[in-house]
Each structure stands twice: as structure tokens, then as C-alpha cells.
Design a protein around this motif. Structure first.
Motif, PDB file in Angstrom:
ATOM      1  N   PHE A   9       2.143   1.748  -3.247  1.00  0.00           N
ATOM      2  CA  PHE A   9       0.969   2.365  -4.053  1.00  0.00           C
ATOM      3  C   PHE A   9       0.779   3.523  -4.271  1.00  0.00           C
ATOM      4  CE2 PHE A   9      -3.502   2.992  -5.039  1.00  0.00           C
ATOM      5  CZ  PHE A   9      -3.532   2.725  -6.328  1.00  0.00           C
TER       6      PHE A   9
ATOM      7  N   HIS B 251      -6.701   5.550  -1.551  1.00  0.00           N
ATOM      8  CA  HIS B 251      -5.791   4.619  -1.001  1.00  0.00           C
ATOM      9  C   HIS B 251      -5.013   4.933   0.188  1.00  0.00           C
ATOM     10  CE1 HIS B 251      -4.294   8.134  -3.606  1.00  0.00           C
ATOM     11  NE2 HIS B 251      -3.389   8.126  -2.708  1.00  0.00           N
TER      12      HIS B 251
ATOM     13  N   LEU C 258       0.784  -1.206   0.054  1.00  0.00           N
ATOM     14  CA  LEU C 258      -0.013  -0.116   0.041  1.00  0.00           C
ATOM     15  C   LEU C 258       0.648   1.026   0.042  1.00  0.00           C
ATOM     16  CD1 LEU C 258      -2.800  -1.111   2.524  1.00  0.00           C
ATOM     17  CD2 LEU C 258      -3.007  -0.714   0.068  1.00  0.00           C
TER      18      LEU C 258
END
Length: 238
Positions: free
Chosen positions: A10, A200, A7
Motif C-alpha cells: 500500500f 498508513h 500494508l
């Protein structure tokens, strides 16, 4: 840990760019949040900035994507504003409390009793909107200072706000005739909200709040922020 690392990867360059959030001005719990939330993000290596605005403008800024979200709102905010995503774990809370003139015979033991009285609240604040929904005798003002003055002067029966925010307003004004009822009418967890464009961020920030809650770091940061906020208000009023 592997998921967390993925994550973070990302997000990429967003760390360096930083994020900008809105808060509600002139409310004590929001001032605490303005201190706490940047430290949560700092733990992730993310720099954020925060602009205090009137409640309705803060909401518009967050929901339209002008800002990247709001620093703290109650649970129902996320239901009403689907362009924002609630970070699932709360990091602070507030109490909804009625403030009344001590010389008036006003009895408020639960939220239903508010219907008997003329109530003043701060415009656009969700927790007081929710507790007065459907009431006919409610007036909106721009600040906690204003609603406390209304009670002191006898123009309304009740001022409705967060406990700590109300007490700080009374301290600032030097009012002795306005007091809080003994028991808060409601308690609400406060959540961070992030615009859909940056969804996100949600699991990453949530994981960090959970971690900081478990290891006790969040409680220490919150306590220090409360003390700093109260001290700042005291010094301003001296």
C-alpha cells in the motif's frame, strides 16, 4: 504476515521517497532517538531524515505537516495534537527529575513539593510542562544548560528535566554544586508520532518496533545509541 505484506504494498513508492521528521534540539533523549529511529525505519527499507528544532517549532512543524511527524514525545502529545498519530508501542522512555543546589535545604519527594519552589524548565517540553501545570513559580528557558546555570547561581531553586539530560548538562558545565534528587518524579514512555497524511505508516512501524523489542534487537540499538550519545558529549567537552 499477509496483512503486513499488504500494508507494505500500500505504501508503494513512498519507500524510495523517504520521510522527514522533527526532533527537539539539545536534549539527550532526543539525540538517542535520532540514532535509533532511522535504524527502525531501515529495517523496513525506508530512509528518513531528522531536523532538530526548538520544542515548539518541532511541534508546529509536525502538526502542520511541514515535517512528517516527530521522532519522540510522551503519550499526552497525541491527545493535544490530533493531526498526528501515535505509533502505539513506545521505543524509549524518560524520567522527569529535579536538580537542586546541594547546599540548599530543598526537599522534593513528589511532584506536589515543586509548588514550594521557583522552578526552571526547558520551553515547550511536554513532560515538564505537565508536571508543573498550575504552578505559579515557573520560568521557561531555551536549554538544559541555561536552567542548570540558574540553579548553580541561586536564581531558581529547581531545574526540571530528564535525568540523563540533566546529568550530561552538569558534566558539560563542570558543575559540582548541582545534584539530582534521589528519585525521579515521573517516568514517561516515549512514542513516535506521524502526521495524518502518512497514517498508513503507523501499523507498519508499530509492528516493526514490537518485533525488534521481542527479539532483543531494539534494546541493543538503544544501548549503542546511548553510549554513542554520551561519548559524543564527553568528546565535545574535552
Amino acid at each position: 504476515m499477509k496483512l503486513f505484506a499488504v500494508l507494505l504494498l500500500f505504501i508503494g513508492n513512498s519507500f524510495a521517497e523517504g520521510f522527514h521528521f522533527s526532533s527537539i534540539n539539545f536534549l539527550t533523549e532526543q539525540e538517542v532517538g535520532r540514532i535509533v529511529l532511522p535504524q527502525i525505519y531501515s529495517e523496513l527499507g525506508i530512509v528518513i531524515s531528522i531536523t532538530p528544532l526548538p520544542a515548539q517549532r518541532a511541534q508546529l512543524s509536525a502538526t502542520s505537516g511541514v515535517s512528517d511527524g516527530e521522532i519522540m514525545r510522551i503519550f499526552s502529545y497525541g491527545i493535544e495534537n490530533p493531526t498526528t498519530i501515535r505509533v502505539p508501542t513506545p521505543y524509549y522512555y524518560l524520567e522527569t527529575t529535579a536538580f537542586v543546589h546541594k547546599d540548599k535545604d530543598i526537599v522534593i519527594e513528589n511532584k506536589d513539593h515543586l509548588e514550594k519552589y521557583f522552578v526552571a524548565k526547558v520551553r515547550g517540553v511536554k513532560h515538564t510542562n505537565r508536571i508543573t501545570e498550575g504552578h505559579s513559580q515557573v520560568i521557561d528557558m531555551n536549554s538544559t544548560i541555561e536552567i542548570m546555570r540558574m540553579v548553580d547561581s541561586g536564581r531558581v531553586d529547581v531545574a526540571l528535566t530528564n535525568t540523563i539530560d540533566g546529568l550530561m548538562a552538569l558534566k558539560e558545565l563542570g558543575l559540582k554544586n548541582v545534584i539530582a534528587i534521589k528519585k525521579p518524579l515521573a517516568t514517561f514512555d516515549l512514542y513516535h508520532y506521524i502526521h495524518l497524511d502518512h497514517k498508513h505508516l503507523v501499523p507498519i512501524v508499530d509492528a516493526k518496533i514490537i518485533e525488534m523489542t521481542k527479539d532483543g534487537k531494539l534494546a541493543k540499538i538503544v544501548n549503542a545509541a546511548e553510549q554513542k550519545t554520551l561519548l559524543s558529549k564527553y568528546q565535545t567537552n574535552e
